[in-house]
Design an enzyme around this catalytic site. Structure first.
Site, PDB file in Angstrom:
ATOM      1  N   HIS A  15      11.710   0.560   4.978  1.00 45.66           N
ATOM      2  CA  HIS A  15      10.531  -0.213   4.587  1.00 45.66           C
ATOM      3  C   HIS A  15      10.612  -0.610   3.119  1.00 45.66           C
ATOM      4  O   HIS A  15      10.429  -1.774   2.775  1.00 45.66           O
ATOM      5  CB  HIS A  15       9.284   0.622   4.850  1.00 45.66           C
ATOM      6  N   SER A  32       4.731  -5.803   2.674  1.00 48.95           N
ATOM      7  CA  SER A  32       3.988  -4.878   3.525  1.00 48.95           C
ATOM      8  C   SER A  32       2.537  -5.334   3.668  1.00 48.95           C
ATOM      9  O   SER A  32       2.259  -6.393   4.209  1.00 48.95           O
ATOM     10  CB  SER A  32       4.098  -3.464   2.963  1.00 48.95           C
ATOM     11  N   MET A  33       1.579  -4.572   3.120  1.00 50.96           N
ATOM     12  CA  MET A  33       0.183  -4.972   3.191  1.00 50.96           C
ATOM     13  C   MET A  33      -0.040  -6.337   2.541  1.00 50.96           C
ATOM     14  O   MET A  33      -0.924  -7.096   2.944  1.00 50.96           O
ATOM     15  CB  MET A  33      -0.698  -3.926   2.525  1.00 50.96           C
ATOM     16  N   ASP A  48      13.371   0.190   9.318  1.00 48.29           N
ATOM     17  CA  ASP A  48      12.008   0.393   8.818  1.00 48.29           C
ATOM     18  C   ASP A  48      11.267   1.361   9.732  1.00 48.29           C
ATOM     19  O   ASP A  48      11.004   1.057  10.895  1.00 48.29           O
ATOM     20  CB  ASP A  48      11.279  -0.960   8.774  1.00 48.29           C
ATOM     21  N   TRP A  64       0.858  -1.198   0.000  1.00 48.83           N
ATOM     22  CA  TRP A  64       0.000   0.000   0.000  1.00 48.83           C
ATOM     23  C   TRP A  64       0.884   1.233   0.000  1.00 48.83           C
ATOM     24  O   TRP A  64       1.889   1.252   0.715  1.00 48.83           O
ATOM     25  CB  TRP A  64      -0.868  -0.012   1.257  1.00 48.83           C
TER      26      TRP A  64
END
Length: 277
Positions: free
Chosen positions: A258, A100-101, A229, A34
């Site tokens: 990240h 991530s998402m 991150d 995202w």
């Protein structure tokens, strides 16, 4: 362009999921983060294809070239999209890679559909299993952080995204690795997404508890996270996931932010290929 066309169970509306399918060999599905699209995998897809894998990448509903429904931004709906894509392509022995998402889709997929069709799982800078700070998840992120994100996206999405994009890659520390052009490109991908999807997904990745889902994973699993991150803290996510998934591996990339798929792409690509092999 290839699409998975489906009709939602909740309404008489068609949803199309855009995907790309390259290479031959064992299938690897790349699931983006995202608020980006599958275009984020620009530097991983060629490396995986050259290593002898079939690579499928797709745009989550509401992002990239996929449909922009008003509702359905839950991990349950998105895991069903993933399953439908695997059905359409008749995939078996699949490695899922979630960034991530995208890690949430993986966990929710296993929770609903099991491990049968899976070869391996890789969580990269993942939000799974649980980002939200609660009494039994003390290392999580306070609810106010997600509420503030939602307020910023609701009031000035285009203004929120540039600062988020810089924090995504720790830009001040990585100007030698990430160009202004790349930041602009990420912004263009993100701002082109559905505003409703961008907003709706915050609750999904910020507040969905996937701890029980992670306990159901029964295939070789790797967690990859950067120790710098600033977007997704490692303690409630990759470290906790590593503890929950039996016999899993955890690789921590030093000084990686990240968005390590950009700043540390060679290290990431090697970890991906070595683990899948």
């Amino acid at each position: 362009m290839p699409y998975l066309d489906k009709t939602t169970a909740a309404a008489d509306s068609n949803i199309s999921i855009f995907y790309e399918d390259y290479g031959t060999g064992k299938p690897v599905i790349l699931i983006h983060g995202w608020p980006l699209s599958s275009a984020m995998w620009e530097y991983q897809t060629p490396a995986l294809i050259d290593a002898g894998y079939r690579v499928i990448q797709y745009d989550r509903r509401g992002f990239g070239h996929s449909s922009r429904p008003w509702d359905g931004y839950t991990y349950k709906a998105m895991a069903e999209d993933l399953k439908d894509l695997m059905d359409k392509l008749d995939l078996q022995d699949v490695t899922l890679v979630g960034f991530s998402m995208g890690g949430g889709e993986i966990a929710q997929y296993v929770d609903i559909f099991g491990n049968e069709r899976l070869h391996k799982l890789i969580f990269v800078s993942s939000i799974a299993p649980f980002m939200l700070k609660t009494d039994d998840n003390e290392n999580g992120v306070p609810k106010k952080v997600f509420e503030d994100m939602k307020a910023a996206v609701s009031s000035d999405r285009a203004g929120f995204l540039p600062d988020f994009g810089e924090n995504f890659v720790n830009y001040n520390d990585n100007k030698d690795k990430v160009s202004q052009g790349q930041l602009d490109y990420n912004f263009n991908i993100a701002v082109a997404a559905s505003p409703k999807a961008t907003l709706g997904c915050i609750d999904a990745f910020g507040k969905t508890d996937l701890r029980d889902a992670m306990k159901k994973i029964d295939v070789p699993t790797l967690f990859i996270h950067g120790d710098a991150d600033n977007v997704v803290p490692m303690e409630p996510t990759s470290k906790q996931g590593h503890e929950l998934v039996k016999d899993s591996k955890l690789e921590i990339i030093k000084d990686a932010p990240h968005g390590l798929y950009l700043t540390h792409k060679q290290e990431l690509n090697k970890l991906l290929i070595d683990f899948i092999d």
